[in-house]
Design an enzyme around this catalytic site. Structure first.
Site, mmCIF file in Angstrom:
data_model
loop_
_atom_site.group_PDB
_atom_site.id
_atom_site.type_symbol
_atom_site.label_atom_id
_atom_site.label_comp_id
_atom_site.label_asym_id
_atom_site.label_seq_id
_atom_site.Cartn_x
_atom_site.Cartn_y
_atom_site.Cartn_z
ATOM 1 N N LYS A 25 0.282 -1.549 -0.527
ATOM 2 C CA LYS A 25 0.150 0.007 -0.293
ATOM 3 C C LYS A 25 0.882 1.188 -0.143
ATOM 4 O O LYS A 25 2.018 1.248 0.884
ATOM 5 C CB LYS A 25 -0.939 -0.048 0.709
ATOM 6 N N SER B 40 -9.613 2.327 3.051
ATOM 7 C CA SER B 40 -8.523 2.762 1.795
ATOM 8 C C SER B 40 -7.051 1.849 1.289
ATOM 9 O O SER B 40 -7.132 2.059 0.693
ATOM 10 C CB SER B 40 -7.864 3.815 2.642
ATOM 11 N N SER C 10 -9.439 -0.185 6.886
ATOM 12 C CA SER C 10 -9.418 -0.463 5.317
ATOM 13 C C SER C 10 -8.921 -1.704 5.283
ATOM 14 O O SER C 10 -7.927 -1.263 4.311
ATOM 15 C CB SER C 10 -8.255 1.301 5.650
HETATM 16 N N1 GLN Z 1 -13.582 4.504 6.297
HETATM 17 C C1 GLN Z 1 -12.484 5.206 7.681
HETATM 18 C C2 GLN Z 1 -12.429 6.261 7.034
HETATM 19 O O1 GLN Z 1 -12.104 7.024 6.273
HETATM 20 C C3 GLN Z 1 -11.349 4.376 7.577
HETATM 21 C C4 GLN Z 1 -10.139 4.593 7.514
HETATM 22 C C5 GLN Z 1 -8.655 3.395 7.882
HETATM 23 O O2 GLN Z 1 -9.404 2.666 8.328
HETATM 24 N N2 GLN Z 1 -7.477 4.143 7.412
HETATM 25 O O3 GLN Z 1 -11.295 6.543 8.073
#
Ligand code: GLN
Length: 523
Positions: free
Chosen positions: A79, A154, A178
């Site tokens: 990532k 994400s 994410s």
């Molecule tokens: N969807 C969540 C957010 O927007 C989690 C994102 C993540 O775990 N990096 O913060």
């Protein structure tokens, strides 16, 4: 064998490499070509074929010497939130366009030492903020099961690449879901370990008290192999847990007392929080989950009713704490210490303002503003401190559950992957969809997404399993037993027509393992 190389997961490819049935250079060449041929999925940000092939040659030398470990020569990708010396790192943001780190993140370094080959960096939401990957500054990632849908976020690039069989596995990070949510949306397996298990050193910080790295792969077995290499104490991360190295692969085959071959989960108590099965849960998701739970029962587990009464509060709590930490973490991107610097400005303040306005996308700006507000004098007690208190209560609720059960099960998300664009103008709609992943994140508990069937539109449904602190072994064991008895995790998306290639031309190798088509035999 070469034409089917991408069908092999981490464990199988590792075996083929050690038995010298295939070389790492062959595997790397094959997967680089697949990545390039599937460019339209939008998963790859930085790819350096020459560097990857050099790593593959070094891995082949190690393999020739015999006694190589399970990951030697296995191509993966990271990532784009993990810094890498040899490839640009952008965190999905214009702010870091072309940024080169002087060092590798600990997770990247450890996987490198274990012999993996890095094919490249994978697309993600900007600074890991999002649930659909639509917040990437660079390009949209498409869900390989239906290219008109989001891959989740994400870590959407990681999940889509693994699901499309472009890579056997990838790294991701999970702050509020994410790893689990994109794994669920793309029909693959992902685990977010207990906070502190994987070093955060070199992981670009979003919300430091929540951020945690983990693997996305096709099976629990593959996740165990990767997690064993990624995890472990790191003196460079002050929140790293100081524990002896864990043998996660050994946990897969763990024998429970009273277990038999047919009932490997005998005696395992799985808690079902009633708040995880609300009226608003999509019927297709619920149906797939109920079938998966019945399967776990057949394997010997006992289902118990439990309660996580503050589940709904996890949304406001997380969306106060995470932006608060983000507003502080992202202050370093000021055009001086880090990040894009505007070309035109008058004075120092103007330089900061223009650089940050140009560098950050709308979701990141929104969170910096919310975070700054809730930390400011007069609002700190009303919002931030209240959220911290509730965070503790949410963690306590889990401990009350774990007095009655060994694992907790529920959905990863309330629906299957939605259509690209459907929620992109509505941040709150995105936040609400995180309801089932946020509680474990706030508590710092390990969580997993396990493919559990298909729902509307033939889209994958993930089962979320949550364990107690440092009990990744039980999570992986249960997921592995489930995967030995089911084949949801082995399903792959069928080739999709693409404007460039036409149905099945360059893509015909995207055939599902075991010859099962999408949706065939699906719930
Ligand atoms: N969807 C969540 C957010 O927007 C989690 C994102 C993540 O775990 N990096 O913060």
């Amino acid at each position: 064998m070469s034409a089917d190389l991408h069908q092999l997961g981490v464990a199988a490819l590792g075996r083929a490499l050690r038995e010298r049935r295939v070389s790492s250079v062959e595997a790397t060449t094959h997967l680089l070509a697949r990545l390039a041929a599937h460019d339209r999925l939008g998963v790859a940000l930085a790819v350096d074929p020459e560097h990857a092939l050099a790593q593959a040659r070094a891995a082949d030398d190690r393999l020739a010497g015999g006694g190589a470990g399970p990951l030697v020569g296995v191509p993966i990708a990271h990532k784009d939130i993990f810094v890498t010396r040899d490839l640009a790192t952008t965190a999905g943001s214009r702010m870091l366009a072309g940024y080169r780190s002087p060092f590798d993140a600990t997770v990247v370094a450890r996987l490198g030492e274990a012999g993996t080959v890095t094919l490249g960096k994978l697309n993600c939401d900007e600074f890991a903020m999002g649930s659909s990957n639509e917040n990437s500054a660079w390009k949209v990632v498409k869900n390989p099961w239906d290219e008109s849908r989001v891959p989740g976020g994400s870590s959407g690039g990681s999940a889509a690449a693994v699901a499309a069989r472009l890579l056997p596995a990838a790294t991701g990070t999970d702050t509020g879901g994410s790893i689990r949510q994109p794994a669920s949306f793309c029909g693959i397996t992902g685990i977010k370990p207990t906070y502190g298990v994987c070093s955060r050193y070199g992981m670009i910080a979003f919300a430091s008290s929540l951020d945690q790295a983990g693997p996305l792969a096709r099976s629990a077995e593959d996740c165990a192999l990767l997690l064993a290499a990624m995890s472990g104490f790191d003196a460079r991360d002050a929140t790293s847990a100081e524990r002896p190295p864990q043998d996660y692969p050994a946990a897969l085959a763990r024998a429970r007392e009273g277990a038999t071959a047919a009932r490997p989960l005998q005696g395992l108590r799985i808690g079902l929080p009633k708040e995880f099965f609300p009226a608003g849960l999509a019927a297709d998701v619920e149906a797939a989950l109920r079938a998966a739970l019945a399967e776990l029962e057949r394997l010997g587990a006992t289902l118990v009713d439990v309660s996580l009464p503050r589940t709904e509060l996890a949304i406001p709590v997380y969306y106060l704490i995470a932006p608060a930490e983000a507003s502080s973490n992202l202050s370093r991107f000021d055009g001086v210490r880090y990040g894009h610097r505007a070309e035109h400005y008058e004075d120092l303040q103007g330089m900061y303002k223009a650089s940050r306005s140009e560098g950050f996308g709308p979701e990141v700006k929104r969170r910096i503003m919310i975070g700054t507000y809730v930390l400011s004098h007069g609002y700190y007690d009303a919002y931030y401190l209240q959220a911290q208190k509730l965070r503790r209560m949410i963690a306590d609720d889990f401990q009350a559950c774990f007095r009655q059960c060994d694992l907790i099960a529920g959905p990863v998300a309330p629906t299957v992957a939605w259509k690209l664009g459907d929620k992109s103008d509505d941040p709150v709609a995105n936040y609400l969809a995180d309801i089932f992943t946020l509680p474990a994140s706030l508590a710092g508990l390990p969580g997993m997404s396990v493919p559990a069937g298909f729902g509307a539109g033939g889209m994958p449904v993930g089962l979320q399993l949550i364990g107690n602190y440092f009990d990744e072994g039980t999570l992986l064991h249960a997921a592995h037993a489930f995967q030995q008895a089911t084949d949801w995790h082995a399903r792959a998306p069928s080739p999709q027509p693409s404007p460039a290639s036409g149905r099945g031309s360059q893509d015909s190798s995207l055939a599902p393992a075991g010859g099962e088509g999408r949706g065939e035999g699906a719930a």
